[in-house]
Design a protein around this motif. Structure first.
Motif, PDB file in Angstrom:
ATOM      1  N   LEU A 212       0.832  -1.204   0.000  1.00 26.68           N
ATOM      2  CA  LEU A 212       0.000   0.000   0.000  1.00 26.68           C
ATOM      3  C   LEU A 212       0.868   1.257   0.000  1.00 26.68           C
ATOM      4  CD1 LEU A 212      -2.797  -0.915   2.580  1.00 26.68           C
ATOM      5  CD2 LEU A 212      -2.878  -1.115   0.087  1.00 26.68           C
ATOM      6  N   LEU A 213       1.873   1.284   0.859  1.00 28.26           N
ATOM      7  CA  LEU A 213       2.740   2.460   0.936  1.00 28.26           C
ATOM      8  C   LEU A 213       3.476   2.692  -0.376  1.00 28.26           C
ATOM      9  CD1 LEU A 213       4.385   2.192   4.491  1.00 28.26           C
ATOM     10  CD2 LEU A 213       2.298   3.389   3.826  1.00 28.26           C
ATOM     11  N   GLU A 214       3.924   1.609  -1.009  1.00 28.58           N
ATOM     12  CA  GLU A 214       4.731   1.724  -2.225  1.00 28.58           C
ATOM     13  C   GLU A 214       3.877   2.059  -3.449  1.00 28.58           C
ATOM     14  OE1 GLU A 214       7.988   1.833  -4.689  1.00 28.58           O
ATOM     15  OE2 GLU A 214       7.972   1.668  -2.492  1.00 28.58           O
ATOM     16  N   ASP A 215       2.708   1.452  -3.562  1.00 26.62           N
ATOM     17  CA  ASP A 215       1.962   1.514  -4.817  1.00 26.62           C
ATOM     18  C   ASP A 215       0.604   2.203  -4.726  1.00 26.62           C
ATOM     19  OD1 ASP A 215       3.786   0.010  -6.539  1.00 26.62           O
ATOM     20  OD2 ASP A 215       3.282  -1.710  -5.289  1.00 26.62           O
ATOM     21  N   GLY A 216       0.144   2.517  -3.518  1.00 27.09           N
ATOM     22  CA  GLY A 216      -1.215   3.022  -3.350  1.00 27.09           C
ATOM     23  C   GLY A 216      -1.507   4.294  -4.122  1.00 27.09           C
ATOM     24  N   TYR A 217      -0.629   5.272  -4.016  1.00 28.29           N
ATOM     25  CA  TYR A 217      -0.883   6.570  -4.645  1.00 28.29           C
ATOM     26  C   TYR A 217      -0.921   6.455  -6.165  1.00 28.29           C
ATOM     27  CZ  TYR A 217      -0.394  11.483  -5.947  1.00 28.29           C
ATOM     28  OH  TYR A 217      -0.582  12.722  -6.503  1.00 28.29           O
TER      29      TYR A 217
END
Length: 367
Positions: A212-217
């Protein structure tokens, strides 16, 4: 205690995966008469695709409209319809409540179940669990099922065409997975199948958070433009598979208990499950006394993708302390997952954590 891990029999994901539905059902030898339930809007999107995929594999199909609430009454209504159709496979398409209803219908009808999520808004698709609500949308109970779905088929091309808010809500649900798994591991709480968490489940839960942190945005940006990128594929997998396996085989704690309690306030009913779970995650971190740096990392991620971090973000901007106290009391009811925390939790503790989480969210957003 024995270590236990449970999972769906088969998981299939990719753009245009729905074309393979009939062949996957045939390969698993699940049956030849499929009863599909979905709400009206979802049927408009997938019914023709499901019919074509089933016909190509020589499988018959029938369809019924899901009326929107995973209640005992709706489950029994659809079970009777499936039996009248002579169905030997139950298929649920749509969002979390439709999928949970399909799993419950299959359980009571003693049939295999196929799950086709059209949004990635919760980790419901893979689980051996149905969350039962009243007809008014208030949380009632968890129906723990004896096994996971026989097939989970995720067409990311369909998911990418849904409003991005659904994907974001799924990230809110997935956001809790690692923190609840960690709490359960620290307390040695039993997971859903009644055992200790495995190393695999704990690592999947942590991988879920890291994804989530790596790819969420960037996944949000892609879905806003209705395209499937590698980031979208990874976030969909995190929302559905990693979160599903992580929560089920490691456990739930305060975040989901706070969600369940928030459903008692009508003002929150316009907000999705994962949106309320996201705020519940902040409440859990405050309740546990986690370091500010860890909380700020969660706040930064949540704000970047548009998840709630304050009471106002879930419709409770003008809420009274009396109502918040009722939420706190509901969160600590006997049997609630908040009691999987590695310390005793009281309603006063929860009330203070809710107010504290709201204050941190306001401060972070500059209110």
């Amino acid at each position: 205690m024995l270590r236990k891990l449970i999972a769906p029999a088969r998981y299939v994901q990719g753009a245009n995966a729905l074309q393979a539905l009939g062949e996957e059902i045939k390969a698993l030898k699940l049956g030849t008469r499929v009863f599909t339930l979905a709400d009206r809007r979802v049927l408009e999107i997938v019914q023709s695709k499901i019919e074509q995929a089933l016909q190509a594999a020589g499988i018959e199909g029938s369809f019924a409209e899901f009326r929107g609430e995973c209640s005992k009454q709706e489950i029994m209504r659809l079970k009777e319809l499936a039996e009248k159709e002579g169905a030997d496979v139950i298929l649920g398409a749509g969002g979390g409540k439709a999928l949970d209803t399909a799993k419950a219908v299959a359980y009571y009808a003693h049939k295999p179940v196929v799950i086709v999520p059209t949004i990635a808004s919760t980790d419901a698709p893979c689980s051996a669990l149905s969350v039962i609500y009243t007809e008014q949308g208030i949380f009632e109970e968890y129906l723990v099922l004896p096994r996971n779905p026989d097939l989970v088929l995720v067409d990311t091309a369909i998911i990418a065409r849904a409003p991005v808010r659904f994907l974001v809500a799924g990230m809110g649900d997935a956001l809790a997975t690692w923190f609840e798994a960690r709490a359960c591991a620290e307390s040695r709480a039993k997971n859903l199948p009644g055992g200790d968490s495995t190393l695999a489940a704990l690592n999947l839960a942590q991988l879920c958070y890291e994804t989530l942190l790596e790819d969420g945005y960037q996944a949000c940006l892609a879905v806003e433009r209705q395209v499937v990128t590698p980031a979208v594929e990874r976030v969909v997998e995190a929302n559905i598979l990693l979160s599903g396996l992580g929560f089920e085989s490691s456990g739930l704690a305060a975040a989901h208990a706070v969600h369940n309690a928030l459903t008692t306030l009508e003002e929150t009913h316009a907000y999705y499950h994962g949106e309320k779970v996201a705020f519940g995650t902040l409440v859990q971190l405050v309740l546990e006394g986690r370091p500010l740096g860890e909380i700020e990392e969660v706040l930064e991620f949540a704000v970047s993708v548009g998840l709630p971090v304050t009471l106002a973000d879930i419709g409770l901007g003008e809420v009274s302390e009396e109502k918040l106290r009722k939420v706190a009391e509901a969160a600590v009811r006997p049997g609630e997952t908040i009691h999987n925390e590695p310390f005793p939790v009281t309603a006063e503790d929860v009330l203070a954590a809710i107010i504290g989480a709201d204050a941190l969210g306001k401060d972070f957003k500059g209110f």
